[in-house]
Design a protein around this motif. Structure first.
Motif, mmCIF file in Angstrom:
data_model
loop_
_atom_site.group_PDB
_atom_site.id
_atom_site.type_symbol
_atom_site.label_atom_id
_atom_site.label_comp_id
_atom_site.label_asym_id
_atom_site.label_seq_id
_atom_site.Cartn_x
_atom_site.Cartn_y
_atom_site.Cartn_z
ATOM 1 N N ASN A 20 86.458 93.593 31.211
ATOM 2 C CA ASN A 20 85.005 93.408 31.080
ATOM 3 C C ASN A 20 84.671 92.005 30.577
ATOM 4 N N ILE A 21 85.511 91.480 29.710
ATOM 5 C CA ILE A 21 85.289 90.120 29.199
ATOM 6 C C ILE A 21 85.358 89.112 30.336
ATOM 7 N N TYR A 22 86.386 89.237 31.162
ATOM 8 C CA TYR A 22 86.548 88.298 32.275
ATOM 9 C C TYR A 22 85.397 88.397 33.267
ATOM 10 N N ILE A 23 84.953 89.609 33.536
ATOM 11 C CA ILE A 23 83.835 89.790 34.468
ATOM 12 C C ILE A 23 82.554 89.209 33.873
ATOM 13 N N THR A 24 82.335 89.410 32.593
ATOM 14 C CA THR A 24 81.147 88.851 31.949
ATOM 15 C C THR A 24 81.138 87.332 32.069
ATOM 16 N N TRP A 25 82.279 86.707 31.811
ATOM 17 C CA TRP A 25 82.352 85.254 31.939
ATOM 18 C C TRP A 25 82.180 84.811 33.385
ATOM 19 N N ALA A 26 82.795 85.526 34.309
ATOM 20 C CA ALA A 26 82.649 85.171 35.730
ATOM 21 C C ALA A 26 81.179 85.229 36.145
ATOM 22 N N ARG A 27 80.485 86.260 35.711
ATOM 23 C CA ARG A 27 79.061 86.374 36.045
ATOM 24 C C ARG A 27 78.249 85.280 35.370
ATOM 25 N N HIS A 28 78.632 84.950 34.157
ATOM 26 C CA HIS A 28 77.940 83.877 33.439
ATOM 27 C C HIS A 28 78.051 82.567 34.213
ATOM 28 N N PHE A 29 79.272 82.206 34.596
ATOM 29 C CA PHE A 29 79.468 80.945 35.307
ATOM 30 C C PHE A 29 78.883 80.984 36.708
ATOM 31 N N ALA A 30 78.894 82.136 37.344
ATOM 32 C CA ALA A 30 78.236 82.258 38.647
ATOM 33 C C ALA A 30 76.744 82.001 38.493
ATOM 34 N N GLY A 31 76.152 82.553 37.447
ATOM 35 C CA GLY A 31 74.734 82.318 37.181
ATOM 36 C C GLY A 31 74.448 80.855 36.905
ATOM 37 N N LEU A 32 75.308 80.229 36.119
ATOM 38 C CA LEU A 32 75.139 78.804 35.849
ATOM 39 C C LEU A 32 75.220 77.990 37.141
ATOM 40 N N SER A 33 76.131 78.375 38.019
ATOM 41 C CA SER A 33 76.283 77.632 39.267
ATOM 42 C C SER A 33 75.050 77.763 40.150
ATOM 43 N N GLU A 34 74.272 78.821 39.917
ATOM 44 C CA GLU A 34 73.035 79.041 40.667
ATOM 45 C C GLU A 34 71.839 78.416 39.967
ATOM 46 N N GLY A 35 72.080 77.861 38.785
ATOM 47 C CA GLY A 35 71.009 77.201 38.055
ATOM 48 C C GLY A 35 70.190 78.115 37.175
ATOM 49 N N THR A 36 70.671 79.303 36.899
ATOM 50 C CA THR A 36 69.945 80.194 35.990
ATOM 51 C C THR A 36 70.447 79.962 34.572
ATOM 52 N N SER A 37 69.521 79.821 33.659
ATOM 53 C CA SER A 37 69.909 79.496 32.287
ATOM 54 C C SER A 37 70.492 80.690 31.542
ATOM 55 N N ASP A 38 70.002 81.896 31.825
ATOM 56 C CA ASP A 38 70.504 83.061 31.105
ATOM 57 C C ASP A 38 71.679 83.713 31.820
ATOM 58 N N ALA A 39 71.923 83.338 33.055
ATOM 59 C CA ALA A 39 73.029 83.872 33.850
ATOM 60 C C ALA A 39 73.005 85.387 33.893
#
Length: 89
Positions: free
Chosen positions: A58-77
């Motif tokens: 779950n930790i890895y998935i949370t980080w993956a989603r966070h960075f995916a969100g950042l790559s899309e330009g969303t601040s809260d990911a």
């Protein structure tokens, strides 16, 4: 959403699927070894490994989603999916 955003999100979905399947595969292998009476110590290690991978997945998935969100330009990911139950923790 751009094509590259879609690629990143698809990879996150694939990673999620694999990280969910890995502990299950370890448990199946442990059960198969146990059924044949082979190395109880190895069976225990595989079961503990499955638990550890489930807990940490779950930790890895949370980080993956966070960075995916950042790559899309969303601040809260933020993601539409709630990952808290993804690994039955």
């Amino acid at each position: 959403m751009t094509s590259e955003d879609n690629v990143v999100r698809e990879l996150v979905r694939e990673i999620t699927t694999l990280l969910q399947g890995f502990p299950q595969a370890l448990e199946r292998r442990a059960a198969a070894l146990e059924a044949t009476g082979k190395d109880p110590e190895l069976v225990g290690k595989l079961m503990k490994g499955a638990d550890a991978m489930r807990d940490s997945g779950n930790i890895y998935i949370t980080w993956a989603r966070h960075f995916a969100g950042l790559s899309e330009g969303t601040s809260d990911a933020a993601d539409d999916e709630d990952e808290s139950g993804a690994f039955d923790v």
